[in-house]
Write an enzyme that holds these catalytic residues in place. Sequence first.
Site, PDB file in Angstrom:
ATOM      1  N   SER A 127      60.469  53.511  18.525  1.00 29.62           N
ATOM      2  CA  SER A 127      61.817  54.055  18.678  1.00 29.62           C
ATOM      3  C   SER A 127      62.231  53.993  20.138  1.00 29.62           C
ATOM      4  CB  SER A 127      61.865  55.493  18.142  1.00 29.62           C
ATOM      5  OG  SER A 127      63.183  55.994  18.156  1.00 29.62           O
ATOM      6  N   THR A 128      62.449  55.135  20.774  1.00 23.62           N
ATOM      7  CA  THR A 128      62.940  55.156  22.146  1.00 23.62           C
ATOM      8  C   THR A 128      61.998  54.394  23.082  1.00 23.62           C
ATOM      9  OG1 THR A 128      63.776  57.374  21.661  1.00 23.62           O
ATOM     10  CG2 THR A 128      63.813  56.663  23.960  1.00 23.62           C
ATOM     11  N   HIS A 154      63.887  51.788  15.545  1.00 26.85           N
ATOM     12  CA  HIS A 154      65.080  52.595  15.298  1.00 26.85           C
ATOM     13  C   HIS A 154      66.252  52.014  16.088  1.00 26.85           C
ATOM     14  CE1 HIS A 154      62.332  56.289  14.396  1.00 26.85           C
ATOM     15  NE2 HIS A 154      62.459  55.494  13.348  1.00 26.85           N
ATOM     16  N   MET A 210      60.616  58.984  20.292  1.00 24.30           N
ATOM     17  CA  MET A 210      60.818  60.427  20.186  1.00 24.30           C
ATOM     18  C   MET A 210      60.639  60.869  18.736  1.00 24.30           C
ATOM     19  SD  MET A 210      61.847  62.919  22.284  1.00 24.30           S
ATOM     20  CE  MET A 210      62.534  64.580  22.227  1.00 24.30           C
ATOM     21  N   ASP A 260      58.520  60.280  13.291  1.00 21.13           N
ATOM     22  CA  ASP A 260      58.621  59.268  12.251  1.00 21.13           C
ATOM     23  C   ASP A 260      57.464  58.278  12.374  1.00 21.13           C
ATOM     24  OD1 ASP A 260      59.674  57.828  10.098  1.00 21.13           O
ATOM     25  OD2 ASP A 260      60.845  56.524  11.416  1.00 21.13           O
TER      26      ASP A 260
END
Length: 353
Positions: A176-177, A202, A295, A298
């Site tokens: 993600s991030t 993401h 972050m 997930d």
Amino acid sequence: MAKIGVFVIDDSAVVRQVVSEVLTADPGIELIGSAMDPLFALDKMAQRWPDVIVLDIEMPRMDGLTFLRKIMAERPTPVVICSSLTEKGAETTIEALAAGAIGIVCKPGIGVRRFLMQDAAVELVQAVKAASHARMRRITPAHAVAPKLSADAVLSPPSSGALTQTTERLVAIGTSTGGTQALEQVLTALPRTSPGIVVVQHMPEKFTASFAARLNGLCQIEVREAVNRDRVMPGRALIAPGGQHLLVRRSGAQYYVEVVDGPLVSRHRPSVDVLFRSVAKQAGRNAMGIIMTGMGDDGAHGLKEMRDAGATTLAQDEASCIVYGMPREAVKLDAVDRVVSLRSVASEIARFG
């Protein structure tokens, strides 16, 4: 705890006003200023530098991408891109992520006030909070929250009898991030003989195709946005389309992907948990799962299901993560066989294949 100081840069007065209203409604965020372009912003930010910048791409005098590259070289700061939902905007935003931006929030060409106040308000606040946790490196050129669903909302849990009657291997990656930069480092280092790879990053819809196309031009392996029934095969990486879940299926000895709609899982679509669960069910010990910078949590539960099904599981180490959230949660769940540095991930994949 101190509030997150945010500066908004956008040439639209409406966007500046609406974004400011959304952010200041959260008690953990403080708006420290706004400006119509980067040159005005630099003068204002000299008085107090923000913790996070919300940045438009297309602006007069200095465009957002030029400004982003400037501050990443001189004073690295977490930046959330507020980008238009156009093909051209998507391509430029992917360049911005490669240049060091942390996240994306989309804005439509019309109806921007309603969209940002209603549809994207929670997403904007979450993106700013995620960015505030980022570990930046120098790069040279109150809203109602929906219930947090598990992968059960899309796919039933794996049974103890995961399919294992094939020797074909695959690698599933969730991030993600900070993941766009991490994925570029990993995938560009892989040889054409690498096992088939499936990826959830993401990212909003309309951006994943541009992201995959950019990586495809940099990598020896083929990288593309996944399409329903695409084969998972050596030398190919399939990236989940933004706004849809990605599942792995089996037909005989071969793997293919299914792209499906569905609810947000772990507050994401695509969700790493959904991908990892499908791999646990369909590949078992023939799979490797890798959870990288991001972050939240997930993917942590899905990685545990993969490990329980016999898969090899890795987590990116804290030192090399932009945000050490998702890997940390996976480690806490005892879902990880080994913790490795980002620079070691490509060699782990090649060795697994």
